[in-house]
Design a protein around this motif. Sequence first.
Motif, short mmCIF file in Angstrom:
data_model
loop_
_atom_site.label_atom_id
_atom_site.label_comp_id
_atom_site.label_asym_id
_atom_site.label_seq_id
_atom_site.Cartn_x
_atom_site.Cartn_y
_atom_site.Cartn_z
N ASN A 1 0.81 -1.23 0.00
CA ASN A 1 0.00 0.00 0.00
C ASN A 1 0.84 1.28 0.00
OD1 ASN A 1 -2.65 -1.12 -0.04
ND2 ASN A 1 -2.33 -1.76 2.08
N LYS A 2 2.06 1.21 -0.57
CA LYS A 2 2.90 2.41 -0.59
C LYS A 2 2.50 3.34 -1.73
CE LYS A 2 6.83 0.60 1.93
NZ LYS A 2 7.94 -0.32 1.79
N GLN A 3 1.88 2.77 -2.76
CA GLN A 3 1.45 3.57 -3.90
C GLN A 3 0.16 4.33 -3.51
OE1 GLN A 3 3.36 3.60 -6.49
NE2 GLN A 3 2.14 4.72 -7.99
N PRO A 4 0.14 5.66 -3.71
CA PRO A 4 -1.02 6.41 -3.25
C PRO A 4 -2.32 6.01 -3.97
CG PRO A 4 0.46 7.78 -4.59
CD PRO A 4 1.17 6.50 -4.32
N GLN A 5 -2.20 5.64 -5.23
CA GLN A 5 -3.40 5.28 -5.97
C GLN A 5 -3.13 4.04 -6.81
OE1 GLN A 5 -4.96 8.57 -8.18
NE2 GLN A 5 -7.03 7.78 -8.07
N ARG A 6 -4.11 3.18 -6.93
CA ARG A 6 -3.92 1.94 -7.68
C ARG A 6 -4.20 2.20 -9.16
NH1 ARG A 6 -5.58 -3.06 -3.81
NH2 ARG A 6 -4.25 -2.43 -2.10
N THR A 7 -3.18 2.03 -9.98
CA THR A 7 -3.32 2.31 -11.41
C THR A 7 -3.87 1.09 -12.13
OG1 THR A 7 -1.14 1.47 -12.01
CG2 THR A 7 -1.24 3.76 -11.24
N THR A 8 -4.29 1.31 -13.38
CA THR A 8 -4.78 0.20 -14.21
C THR A 8 -3.73 -0.89 -14.32
OG1 THR A 8 -6.22 1.63 -15.49
CG2 THR A 8 -5.55 -0.42 -16.54
N MET A 9 -2.50 -0.50 -14.59
CA MET A 9 -1.43 -1.50 -14.79
C MET A 9 -1.11 -2.28 -13.52
SD MET A 9 -0.63 -2.03 -17.89
CE MET A 9 0.66 -3.18 -17.45
N MET A 10 -1.37 -1.66 -12.36
CA MET A 10 -1.17 -2.41 -11.11
C MET A 10 -2.22 -3.51 -10.96
SD MET A 10 -0.37 0.75 -8.52
CE MET A 10 -0.51 -0.18 -6.99
N LYS A 11 -3.42 -3.23 -11.45
CA LYS A 11 -4.53 -4.15 -11.19
C LYS A 11 -4.71 -5.20 -12.28
CE LYS A 11 -7.50 -0.65 -10.45
NZ LYS A 11 -8.78 0.00 -10.15
N VAL A 12 -4.66 -4.76 -13.53
CA VAL A 12 -5.12 -5.64 -14.61
C VAL A 12 -4.23 -6.87 -14.75
CG1 VAL A 12 -3.89 -4.43 -16.47
CG2 VAL A 12 -6.01 -5.69 -16.97
N ALA A 13 -4.87 -8.05 -14.81
CA ALA A 13 -4.12 -9.30 -14.91
C ALA A 13 -4.04 -9.80 -16.35
CB ALA A 13 -4.77 -10.37 -14.03
N THR A 14 -4.98 -9.34 -17.17
CA THR A 14 -5.15 -9.93 -18.51
C THR A 14 -4.99 -8.86 -19.58
OG1 THR A 14 -7.48 -9.78 -17.83
CG2 THR A 14 -6.55 -11.98 -18.05
N VAL A 15 -4.08 -9.09 -20.52
CA VAL A 15 -3.85 -8.12 -21.59
C VAL A 15 -5.06 -8.04 -22.53
CG1 VAL A 15 -2.64 -9.74 -23.13
CG2 VAL A 15 -2.14 -7.28 -23.27
N SER A 16 -5.82 -9.12 -22.59
CA SER A 16 -7.04 -9.11 -23.42
C SER A 16 -8.01 -8.03 -22.96
CB SER A 16 -7.73 -10.48 -23.35
OG SER A 16 -8.15 -10.75 -22.02
N THR A 17 -8.01 -7.78 -21.64
CA THR A 17 -8.93 -6.77 -21.09
C THR A 17 -8.62 -5.40 -21.67
OG1 THR A 17 -9.00 -8.06 -19.04
CG2 THR A 17 -9.82 -5.81 -18.94
N LEU A 18 -7.30 -5.07 -21.73
CA LEU A 18 -6.91 -3.78 -22.30
C LEU A 18 -7.34 -3.70 -23.76
CD1 LEU A 18 -3.27 -3.36 -20.89
CD2 LEU A 18 -5.38 -2.29 -20.06
N TRP A 19 -7.03 -4.75 -24.51
CA TRP A 19 -7.35 -4.75 -25.94
C TRP A 19 -8.87 -4.58 -26.14
CZ3 TRP A 19 -9.68 -5.84 -30.36
CH2 TRP A 19 -8.97 -5.66 -31.56
N ASP A 20 -9.63 -5.38 -25.42
CA ASP A 20 -11.09 -5.37 -25.58
C ASP A 20 -11.67 -4.01 -25.24
OD1 ASP A 20 -13.79 -7.09 -25.63
OD2 ASP A 20 -13.87 -5.75 -23.90
#
Lengths: 355, 454
Positions: free
Chosen positions: A106-125
């Motif tokens: 929890n050192k990062q002040p805000q959770r970014t998309t790249m921190m969370k997303v597990a699947t590259v398909s999600t980004l593409w879609d």
Amino acid sequence: MSRSIKSLVAIALAIAATASLAQGYPNIGRAATEKEVAAWDIDVRPDFKGLPKGSGTVAKGMQVWEGKCAQCHGTFGESNEVFTPIVGGTTKEDIKTGRVAALADNKQPQRTTMMKVATVSTLWDYINRAMPWTAPKTLTTEEVYSVTAYILNMAEVLPDEFTLSDKNIAEVQKLMPNRNGMTQNHGMWDVKGKPDVKSVACMKDCPVGEHPRSTLPEAARNVHGNVAEQNRSFGAVRGADTSKPAPTAPISAAKRQEVAVAPAAAPATRQGDPLGLAKQYACVACHGVSNKIVGPGFNEIAAKYKSDKSADATLFTKVKNGSSGAWGPVPMPAQAHVKDEDIKMLVNWILAGAK
Amino acid sequence: MSNDTKTRGRILRAPENFVDRSLAHDITTLGLNEERRGFLRKGFLAAGAALASGSALAQAAKGTAFEGDPNILKLPEHATTLGKPVATNAYGMPSKFETNLLRRESPGLTRVSAASVSFTPLQGLFGIITPSGLHFERHHQGWYDIDPATHRFMINGLVKNPKVYTMDDLMRLPSVSRMHFIECGANTAMEWGNVAVPTVQYSHGMLSCSEFTGVPLSVLLEDAGYDKKNAKFILAEGGDGSGMTRTISIERALDDVIVAWGMNGEMLRPENGYPLRLVVPGVQGVSWVKWLRRIEVGDKPYATKDEAIHYIDAMPDGMYRQYTSIQECKSVITTPSSGQTLLDKGFYNITGLAWSGRGKVKRVDVSVDGGRNWRTARLETPVLSKCLTRFNIDWVWDGSPVVLQSRAIDETGYVQPKINELRAVRGTKSIYHNNAIQSWKVAESGEVSNVQVY
């Protein structure tokens, strides 16, 4: 009817319903054409089912990004101005482990998309179906590949020279920083799933803390606007006046008097809406706009007084005090409850043709 | 028409209540004389009574005996003049006095109003049905009012016959009408850590309940000939810019999911998906895809943006729970609630809402001492599965500071937890699925505020 007969009837009805189902629903819907399915079936799954053939470079992605994405997401995908940041908070180590360490510490002040997303398909879609924000579904397949590649480049997952394609995307998946960070092992997907918290309904002398552990910060009291105006102005309670600090004195006669006359929102007036006024004052119960109902239509009145220069004063008096004999045997009752300025507006409107 | 604000308060008790019994008796039997008027005036000053013109209090303070409420003694305009004709408002609107209860945004929650939320004013609503105009909104890329004549619905994927339906087609099919709650998975999100918002509208207002009418999705899946052997999931997709997509298990899809066009007897409102939306009872609102254009039948989940970046529950070890869907049993007292002020000591009806995504509400308990002792509330009928249930319980407030709580239990036996019990498992980083017991503190002043007590 006995219970057994009732259930027999129910079974018979159920059979009848099944029988009609067995025939299907003739003439409802039609076959989708291949082109129609292709136009709408755009989803891409984590196993890349649905991914169209194609490719895009990091370089091209930067070009598209700066033209169509950077305004909202920032030049480096880091912006927090419009949406939560896309890039940031991931490390080379995360790429190795597939778990973003900053999610646990929890050192990062805000959770970014790249921190969370597990699947590259999600980004593409998602880029393909919903971006850019004001013109979704307008990117070409190449642009979607390119922008996906560029985001992964900004996140230091892909090198500058990379070309992302349907051929190598499965390999890229193996570099996703949080690819091992998702679990479906919980009881909240299935309606019969096992809850993770098991509380007990204690009824008497239950253990609780003495004081509130948390209270509303004073600064938050009025940030949603004055709560007095967000509650009904009559009934069991009133809205608290949050434009002032919370009262501390015990409830008293003064308090009761004060809340009893709590402010009520002044209803909007119908300025410049003579037809609305005519409805509000029930003029239209007896007068049509063009037709006679009990009294003459408004247009008939205008026609009659067309050349009468003092018609406005005459009609004002007739409305205010009532009149009889001008249009037949039914008298016009006095309309003392209608405000003078409203009568004037109505009379002017009638004489002008009641449009 | 501007004269409607002056006498809207409750009627205060006659002045006898502000004077002692013997003086009251003297006034009643002997009438007022100068001496007694003096007593009366002092009594009112001592009570610090504001002298509102036209009130019974003021009338008495001026020295005339209380003859009665002018709202009774003087016939009002609406009793002495002709009212409006029928169909003056061809589509009826709430009274002009009901301007305070509106859908409202929480400032600073989002920065883009087209991807935002507006909250339902639960603090002033009755029963279990949310008026359609006050149904909470959550849009992901803005809303449109879509022409039903051009709207199409498609089923494809693992089906024998991929099909296209028009609204005409769908509305000819056998329909059902069912009452269900819809709650955003992020409802009460701002309270995971500390108290953050001033009223129940903002803490619990991503919650609404309607009667929905439509065709069961099972009927449509059968009609398209879904692959009974291989179908494991469906993907529901919206026709809006976001093309909102959510994975739903085939068991859920075949159970009680509805492809709905009706809401509370009329068509869906545009903000709620007109002309077609999915109704997924018991499941968080994001799965109730609006402006529904397509169902795809598949054999694997889809991990769409709102299943892989948002609507995932952050756990203390840094893992994310994916596909958390069910809205577990929860309740909240709506009156008296934070931001409200009690008018007086004495009798109140504590009222609130309870619901469970796993079935019916079995019981609701209410505490007026911060969770130490509990009494079981009355559940008002109907008590339906995956639907809001209204509870009520009598309460006499003695004027001392108290903390009110409600706790619901559903038919599976699940007990609504305290916030510390939730945090012990899920930490404080999860935005979603906070179904903790809510505490409201009533201060001596009568003002109610949001607190955490456990």
